[in-house]
Design a protein around this motif. Structure first.
Motif, PDB file in Angstrom:
ATOM      1  N   MET A  39       9.270  -6.769 -10.630  1.00 48.71           N
ATOM      2  CA  MET A  39       9.969  -5.880  -9.706  1.00 48.71           C
ATOM      3  C   MET A  39      10.491  -6.702  -8.530  1.00 48.71           C
ATOM      4  N   ALA A  40      11.547  -6.193  -7.922  1.00 45.21           N
ATOM      5  CA  ALA A  40      12.155  -6.849  -6.773  1.00 45.21           C
ATOM      6  C   ALA A  40      12.216  -5.862  -5.615  1.00 45.21           C
ATOM      7  N   ARG A  41      12.117  -6.380  -4.429  1.00 42.22           N
ATOM      8  CA  ARG A  41      12.202  -5.553  -3.238  1.00 42.22           C
ATOM      9  C   ARG A  41      13.555  -5.815  -2.581  1.00 42.22           C
ATOM     10  N   TYR A  42      14.282  -4.738  -2.293  1.00 42.43           N
ATOM     11  CA  TYR A  42      15.602  -4.838  -1.676  1.00 42.43           C
ATOM     12  C   TYR A  42      15.618  -4.077  -0.365  1.00 42.43           C
ATOM     13  N   VAL A  43      16.306  -4.667   0.613  1.00 43.36           N
ATOM     14  CA  VAL A  43      16.548  -4.009   1.895  1.00 43.36           C
ATOM     15  C   VAL A  43      17.998  -3.543   1.887  1.00 43.36           C
ATOM     16  N   LEU A  44      18.194  -2.319   2.318  1.00 51.47           N
ATOM     17  CA  LEU A  44      19.528  -1.743   2.413  1.00 51.47           C
ATOM     18  C   LEU A  44      19.739  -1.273   3.844  1.00 51.47           C
ATOM     19  N   HIS A  45      20.762  -1.797   4.499  1.00 52.22           N
ATOM     20  CA  HIS A  45      21.152  -1.347   5.836  1.00 52.22           C
ATOM     21  C   HIS A  45      22.450  -0.577   5.661  1.00 52.22           C
TER      22      HIS A  45
ATOM     23  N   ASP B 236      15.902  14.891   0.093  1.00 55.49           N
ATOM     24  CA  ASP B 236      15.184  15.280  -1.132  1.00 55.49           C
ATOM     25  C   ASP B 236      15.261  14.154  -2.164  1.00 55.49           C
ATOM     26  N   HIS B 237      16.428  13.547  -2.276  1.00 59.72           N
ATOM     27  CA  HIS B 237      16.627  12.416  -3.183  1.00 59.72           C
ATOM     28  C   HIS B 237      15.675  11.279  -2.808  1.00 59.72           C
ATOM     29  N   LEU B 238      15.575  10.976  -1.520  1.00 55.80           N
ATOM     30  CA  LEU B 238      14.677   9.915  -1.067  1.00 55.80           C
ATOM     31  C   LEU B 238      13.214  10.250  -1.369  1.00 55.80           C
ATOM     32  N   ARG B 239      12.827  11.508  -1.177  1.00 59.10           N
ATOM     33  CA  ARG B 239      11.442  11.914  -1.475  1.00 59.10           C
ATOM     34  C   ARG B 239      11.106  11.700  -2.953  1.00 59.10           C
ATOM     35  N   ARG B 240      12.042  12.043  -3.828  1.00 56.55           N
ATOM     36  CA  ARG B 240      11.817  11.841  -5.265  1.00 56.55           C
ATOM     37  C   ARG B 240      11.638  10.347  -5.570  1.00 56.55           C
ATOM     38  N   LEU B 241      12.487   9.515  -4.959  1.00 59.72           N
ATOM     39  CA  LEU B 241      12.378   8.072  -5.176  1.00 59.72           C
ATOM     40  C   LEU B 241      11.044   7.542  -4.658  1.00 59.72           C
ATOM     41  N   LYS B 242      10.592   8.049  -3.523  1.00 64.40           N
ATOM     42  CA  LYS B 242       9.293   7.646  -2.961  1.00 64.40           C
ATOM     43  C   LYS B 242       8.178   8.047  -3.925  1.00 64.40           C
TER      44      LYS B 242
ATOM     45  N   GLN C  19       8.359   8.401  -7.063  1.00 67.36           N
ATOM     46  CA  GLN C  19       8.472   7.570  -8.269  1.00 67.36           C
ATOM     47  C   GLN C  19       8.053   6.123  -8.016  1.00 67.36           C
ATOM     48  N   GLY C  20       7.832   5.763  -6.755  1.00 71.02           N
ATOM     49  CA  GLY C  20       7.467   4.396  -6.425  1.00 71.02           C
ATOM     50  C   GLY C  20       8.644   3.447  -6.313  1.00 71.02           C
ATOM     51  N   ARG C  21       9.855   3.984  -6.291  1.00 71.89           N
ATOM     52  CA  ARG C  21      11.040   3.123  -6.204  1.00 71.89           C
ATOM     53  C   ARG C  21      11.539   2.942  -4.779  1.00 71.89           C
ATOM     54  N   LEU C  22      11.075   3.782  -3.863  1.00 70.64           N
ATOM     55  CA  LEU C  22      11.415   3.666  -2.446  1.00 70.64           C
ATOM     56  C   LEU C  22      10.134   3.358  -1.680  1.00 70.64           C
ATOM     57  N   VAL C  23      10.146   2.264  -0.936  1.00 63.09           N
ATOM     58  CA  VAL C  23       8.982   1.876  -0.143  1.00 63.09           C
ATOM     59  C   VAL C  23       8.981   2.632   1.174  1.00 63.09           C
ATOM     60  N   THR C  24      10.096   2.592   1.874  1.00 65.14           N
ATOM     61  CA  THR C  24      10.235   3.286   3.153  1.00 65.14           C
ATOM     62  C   THR C  24      11.715   3.476   3.459  1.00 65.14           C
TER      63      THR C  24
ATOM     64  N   ALA D 231      20.908   3.642   8.847  1.00 62.89           N
ATOM     65  CA  ALA D 231      19.526   3.686   8.393  1.00 62.89           C
ATOM     66  C   ALA D 231      19.173   2.394   7.686  1.00 62.89           C
ATOM     67  N   MET D 232      17.869   2.211   7.510  1.00 66.06           N
ATOM     68  CA  MET D 232      17.371   1.111   6.701  1.00 66.06           C
ATOM     69  C   MET D 232      16.448   1.681   5.640  1.00 66.06           C
ATOM     70  N   HIS D 233      16.633   1.214   4.421  1.00 67.61           N
ATOM     71  CA  HIS D 233      15.788   1.602   3.301  1.00 67.61           C
ATOM     72  C   HIS D 233      15.238   0.337   2.664  1.00 67.61           C
ATOM     73  N   VAL D 234      14.028   0.436   2.138  1.00 68.94           N
ATOM     74  CA  VAL D 234      13.431  -0.659   1.380  1.00 68.94           C
ATOM     75  C   VAL D 234      13.068  -0.095   0.007  1.00 68.94           C
ATOM     76  N   TYR D 235      13.617  -0.715  -1.028  1.00 64.69           N
ATOM     77  CA  TYR D 235      13.424  -0.266  -2.402  1.00 64.69           C
ATOM     78  C   TYR D 235      12.610  -1.272  -3.199  1.00 64.69           C
ATOM     79  N   GLU D 236      11.858  -0.761  -4.171  1.00 60.63           N
ATOM     80  CA  GLU D 236      11.132  -1.575  -5.149  1.00 60.63           C
ATOM     81  C   GLU D 236      11.739  -1.220  -6.504  1.00 60.63           C
ATOM     82  N   VAL D 237      12.591  -2.102  -7.015  1.00 63.35           N
ATOM     83  CA  VAL D 237      13.349  -1.828  -8.235  1.00 63.35           C
ATOM     84  C   VAL D 237      13.352  -3.059  -9.140  1.00 63.35           C
TER      85      VAL D 237
END
Length: 87
Positions: free
Chosen positions: A1-7, A25-31, A33-38, A48-54
């Motif tokens: 898995m890789a961790r990505y930062v999105l600004h 709601d989309h973000l909550r589903r991803l969280k 599922q373990g695909r969204l860290v924060t 915004a800033m998002h951190v994904y585990e994909v």
């Protein structure tokens, strides 16, 4: 898995604000599922800033295609980069 930062940078379009509940709601589903860290907006709501585990960038781009903000053109990607946190 890789961790990505999105600004992301936002505009003040009413269409983005109307899509916000569905976006969250989309973000909550991803969280769940373990695909969204924060994720969260800047304090001034300019973006915004998002951190994904994909698996890879392609998976992240698929996630973004499904985001309700994408459908309304609610953001611009300022940075999308794989991140290697040490702590």
């Amino acid at each position: 898995m890789a961790r990505y930062v999105l600004h992301m940078a936002f505009d003040d379009a009413p269409s983005r604000l109307a899509a916000r509940p569905a976006h969250r709601d989309h973000l909550r589903r991803l969280k769940d599922q373990g695909r969204l860290v924060t994720a969260g907006p800047w304090a001034d709501d300019t973006g915004a800033m998002h951190v994904y585990e994909v698996a890879d960038e392609a998976e992240l781009r698929d996630i973004l295609r499904e985001d309700p903000y994408t459908a309304v053109g609610g953001y611009e990607i300022v940075l999308m980069k794989e991140w290697a946190p040490i702590m």
